[in-house]
Every structure is written in structure tokens, then in C-alpha cells.
Design a protein around this motif. Structure first.
Motif, PDB file in Angstrom:
ATOM      1  N   ILE A  94      41.768  31.175  27.499  1.00 42.74           N
ATOM      2  CA  ILE A  94      41.699  31.921  28.755  1.00 42.74           C
ATOM      3  C   ILE A  94      42.460  31.170  29.838  1.00 42.74           C
ATOM      4  O   ILE A  94      42.532  29.940  29.827  1.00 42.74           O
ATOM      5  N   ALA A  95      43.062  31.922  30.735  1.00 43.13           N
ATOM      6  CA  ALA A  95      43.743  31.331  31.887  1.00 43.13           C
ATOM      7  C   ALA A  95      43.771  32.378  32.990  1.00 43.13           C
ATOM      8  O   ALA A  95      43.695  33.571  32.723  1.00 43.13           O
ATOM      9  N   PHE A  96      43.862  31.906  34.214  1.00 40.94           N
ATOM     10  CA  PHE A  96      43.917  32.841  35.334  1.00 40.94           C
ATOM     11  C   PHE A  96      44.551  32.176  36.547  1.00 40.94           C
ATOM     12  O   PHE A  96      44.324  30.997  36.798  1.00 40.94           O
ATOM     13  N   ALA A  97      45.375  32.920  37.250  1.00 44.77           N
ATOM     14  CA  ALA A  97      45.805  32.544  38.600  1.00 44.77           C
ATOM     15  C   ALA A  97      45.939  33.842  39.379  1.00 44.77           C
ATOM     16  O   ALA A  97      46.370  34.857  38.820  1.00 44.77           O
ATOM     17  N   PRO A  98      45.548  33.865  40.666  1.00 42.76           N
ATOM     18  CA  PRO A  98      45.736  35.071  41.464  1.00 42.76           C
ATOM     19  C   PRO A  98      47.216  35.461  41.447  1.00 42.76           C
ATOM     20  O   PRO A  98      48.093  34.592  41.476  1.00 42.76           O
ATOM     21  N   LYS A  99      47.476  36.751  41.379  1.00 43.37           N
ATOM     22  CA  LYS A  99      48.843  37.251  41.193  1.00 43.37           C
ATOM     23  C   LYS A  99      49.827  36.690  42.222  1.00 43.37           C
ATOM     24  O   LYS A  99      50.924  36.254  41.873  1.00 43.37           O
ATOM     25  N   ALA A 100      49.424  36.671  43.486  1.00 48.65           N
ATOM     26  CA  ALA A 100      50.328  36.192  44.544  1.00 48.65           C
ATOM     27  C   ALA A 100      50.695  34.732  44.316  1.00 48.65           C
ATOM     28  O   ALA A 100      51.848  34.320  44.522  1.00 48.65           O
ATOM     29  N   ASP A 101      49.729  33.938  43.868  1.00 49.79           N
ATOM     30  CA  ASP A 101      49.979  32.514  43.641  1.00 49.79           C
ATOM     31  C   ASP A 101      50.779  32.288  42.366  1.00 49.79           C
ATOM     32  O   ASP A 101      51.568  31.344  42.282  1.00 49.79           O
ATOM     33  N   LEU A 102      50.591  33.141  41.374  1.00 49.72           N
ATOM     34  CA  LEU A 102      51.321  33.017  40.120  1.00 49.72           C
ATOM     35  C   LEU A 102      52.781  33.417  40.296  1.00 49.72           C
ATOM     36  O   LEU A 102      53.689  32.799  39.751  1.00 49.72           O
ATOM     37  N   GLN A 103      53.011  34.478  41.099  1.00 48.91           N
ATOM     38  CA  GLN A 103      54.368  35.008  41.203  1.00 48.91           C
ATOM     39  C   GLN A 103      55.199  34.331  42.282  1.00 48.91           C
ATOM     40  O   GLN A 103      56.412  34.443  42.294  1.00 48.91           O
ATOM     41  N   GLY A 104      54.530  33.602  43.187  1.00 49.07           N
ATOM     42  CA  GLY A 104      55.283  32.812  44.161  1.00 49.07           C
ATOM     43  C   GLY A 104      55.561  31.440  43.566  1.00 49.07           C
ATOM     44  O   GLY A 104      54.995  31.075  42.547  1.00 49.07           O
ATOM     45  N   GLY A 105      56.447  30.673  44.211  1.00 49.63           N
ATOM     46  CA  GLY A 105      56.725  29.318  43.729  1.00 49.63           C
ATOM     47  C   GLY A 105      55.555  28.391  44.012  1.00 49.63           C
ATOM     48  O   GLY A 105      54.599  28.748  44.707  1.00 49.63           O
ATOM     49  N   LEU A 106      55.619  27.189  43.467  1.00 51.91           N
ATOM     50  CA  LEU A 106      54.538  26.217  43.657  1.00 51.91           C
ATOM     51  C   LEU A 106      54.368  25.856  45.134  1.00 51.91           C
ATOM     52  O   LEU A 106      53.236  25.670  45.597  1.00 51.91           O
ATOM     53  N   TYR A 157      57.178  29.992  35.805  1.00 48.72           N
ATOM     54  CA  TYR A 157      55.849  29.624  35.301  1.00 48.72           C
ATOM     55  C   TYR A 157      54.984  29.083  36.444  1.00 48.72           C
ATOM     56  O   TYR A 157      53.768  29.142  36.401  1.00 48.72           O
ATOM     57  N   ASN A 158      55.675  28.520  37.455  1.00 43.52           N
ATOM     58  CA  ASN A 158      55.039  28.186  38.734  1.00 43.52           C
ATOM     59  C   ASN A 158      53.765  27.362  38.612  1.00 43.52           C
ATOM     60  O   ASN A 158      53.743  26.360  37.903  1.00 43.52           O
ATOM     61  N   VAL A 159      52.678  27.787  39.259  1.00 44.87           N
ATOM     62  CA  VAL A 159      51.457  26.977  39.323  1.00 44.87           C
ATOM     63  C   VAL A 159      50.868  26.692  37.942  1.00 44.87           C
ATOM     64  O   VAL A 159      50.205  25.674  37.732  1.00 44.87           O
ATOM     65  N   MET A 160      51.148  27.560  36.959  1.00 44.07           N
ATOM     66  CA  MET A 160      50.563  27.336  35.637  1.00 44.07           C
ATOM     67  C   MET A 160      51.126  26.086  34.968  1.00 44.07           C
ATOM     68  O   MET A 160      50.495  25.522  34.080  1.00 44.07           O
ATOM     69  N   GLY A 161      52.305  25.611  35.406  1.00 41.88           N
ATOM     70  CA  GLY A 161      52.867  24.379  34.855  1.00 41.88           C
ATOM     71  C   GLY A 161      51.949  23.189  35.091  1.00 41.88           C
ATOM     72  O   GLY A 161      51.479  22.554  34.150  1.00 41.88           O
TER      73      GLY A 161
END
Length: 256
Positions: A94-106, A157-161
Motif C-alpha cells: 500500500i502507498a498513498f500521497a495526496p494527488k496535489a503533492d504527488l503531481q507537484g514537484g518535491l 515520481y516526486n515525493v514518493m522517491g
């Protein structure tokens, strides 16, 4: 060493993260089932349940609710598992990040988004491991799903990295702490796969076609490939392996 029986016979596996038939977690559940294990699956909420229920029925799995963000749900799940007895295998997918934070840069990731991503995608595995370990009385194995973006920069991949990097490091530290109990912990790093989770990434189709073009084996991996690797690692064949990040990516990670 003769194996006259399925290599996971008599083992019980908890698989967290089946959303539908395209989920990596489903690939794991199917592989464990095929090799004789007994399965427990979780579903996120009432909306997800109808998608997971027929899959659980297909492999005779017990189905229980789990949203790691809901206080008490993880504990309730493990209270049920304690009634069943021994646990041998745990898969965290399982993994999750809010869409705005996932799709924006770090640089643009909010503190709240970062913490939510860390909580669901990383710390929930630590919490699960703590509850699962006492049930692994005969030893066992634990798996968490990562991605090459933990180690190298993958655009979009942004914050998920950073979050997956923390997850991979957590796997190593848990492997160290749980080793004396004969519990093995691995991070699994599949190549790009068409799952519901992946559809949240920008330009994902480019990532897929690039993977096929550049991987030495020249084909996309699928959820069954990932499941079979986890099944091998959960078996006695891999009893001396722990703390690895195992790439299931057709060799893509070795290419500069």
C-alpha cells in the motif's frame, strides 16, 4: 532436500493492498495460494470491498477490513489473526500521497502531504511488522513494495522517491532487528506495472514503453512475476536471505 509437497504448504500469509485483479498484492496472493499457503486478504473500505471479495473467494481467502489511517483498525485486524494462530508471511503493498503533492514537484510538497505519504507508505509497514512478529513463532518473511525511484531520480515520481527510500531503509533495519527471531524482511522493487496506483503518475505510459525498450530482458514484468519472486523468498529456498532490495524489472535497474 526433496520437496514432495507445495513449498508453502502449512504457511499462512497476510496480504495487504489488493485493490483489484491488477494489483501487485493480488499477484502475490495468487502465487502463495498456488504453492499451498492459506491466505488472509484485506480490503480498504466499503467502496473497495466488491472488487476484492470475488478475488478472495477465488483463492479461499479470509477477508478483513484495513485502512491503516483509521485508528484501531490495524490492531483489530491482528486481534483476528491472533485467533487464527501462526502467521508466516506478510506483504505490505500500500502507498498513498495526496494527488496535489504527488503531481507537484518535491519543492512544492506540503508538510501534511509528506507526512501522510510517509505514514501510509512507510510507517504503517513498521507498525504491521511489530504486530506480525509475535505471530511468526516459527520465523517468517515480510515484504514491502518499493520502486527504483527510491534509489535514482525518476521524473514525476516526486515525493514518493524519498518515501520509498525511507521504506527500503526501514526494511534493512527491520531485517536487523527481527533476524534473531528468524524473520526475514525484503523490499521488492518491481519495474513499471499497469496498476491502479501507477495511473496516478504523470506520463506513466512513457515510463512503460521506455522500460520495454531499455530492460535487458525487453519485456514488461507483470504481477505474477512479482508474486513468484515473493513466493520464492518466503520459502525455505531463500532462508538465508534477508534485508535485500530485490529488483523484479527485467534488469532495467542495471542500465545507466
Amino acid at each position: 532436500m526433496k520437496h514432495h509437497h507445495p513449498i508453502l504448504e502449512g504457511k499462512r500469509a497476510l496480504v495487504v493492498g489488493v485493490a483489484n485483479e491488477h494489483s501487485i498484492a493480488w499477484g502475490c496472493a495468487k502465487a502463495f495460494h498456488a504453492l499451498g499457503a492459506e491466505l488472509v486478504l484485506t480490503y480498504l473500505n466499503d467502496k473497495a470491498r466488491p472488487h476484492v471479495e470475488p478475488l478472495a473467494a477465488q483463492i479461499g481467502a479470509r477477508l478483513l477490513p484495513l485502512d491503516v489511517r483509521e485508528p484501531g483498525q490495524l490492531e483489530a485486524l491482528f486481534a483476528e489473526l491472533t485467533q487464527l494462530g501462526q502467521l508466516d508471511i506478510l506483504v505490505h503493498s500500500i502507498a498513498f500521497a495526496p494527488k496535489a503533492d504527488l503531481q507537484g514537484g518535491l519543492l512544492d510538497c506540503s508538510l501534511d502531504g509528506f507526512l501522510q505519504a510517509m505514514d501510509v507508505s512507510c510507517h504503517s509497514f513498521v507498525r504491521m511488522a511489530k504486530l506480525a512478529a509475535p505471530l511468526m513463532t516459527q520465523g517468517g518473511s515480510m515484504f514491502a513494495m518499493s520502486y527504483h525511484g527510491a534509489d535514482k531520480v525518476v521524473p514525476n515520481y516526486n515525493v514518493m522517491g524519498p518515501v520509498k527510500a525511507a521504506l527500503e531503509s526501514s526494511c534493512r533495519y527491520l531485517a536487523h532487528e527481527l533476524g534473531p527471531r528468524d524473520i526475514r524482511v525484503h523490499a521488492i522493487s518491481p519495474g513499471p506495472l499497469k496498476t491502479r496506483a501507477a495511473s496516478g503518475l504523470k506520463d506513466f505510459d512513457l515510463l512503460l514503453s521506455d522500460a520495454v525498450a531499455r530492460a535487458p530482458l525487453g519485456e514488461l514484468v507483470d504481477i505474477d512475476d512479482v508474486g513468484q519472486v515473493c513466493a520464492y523468498l518466503a520459502s525455505d529456498f531463500a532462508r538465508r536471505l534477508t534485508g535485500s532490495t530485490v529488483y523484479v524489472d527485467g534488469g532495467l535497474n542495471i542500465i545507466a
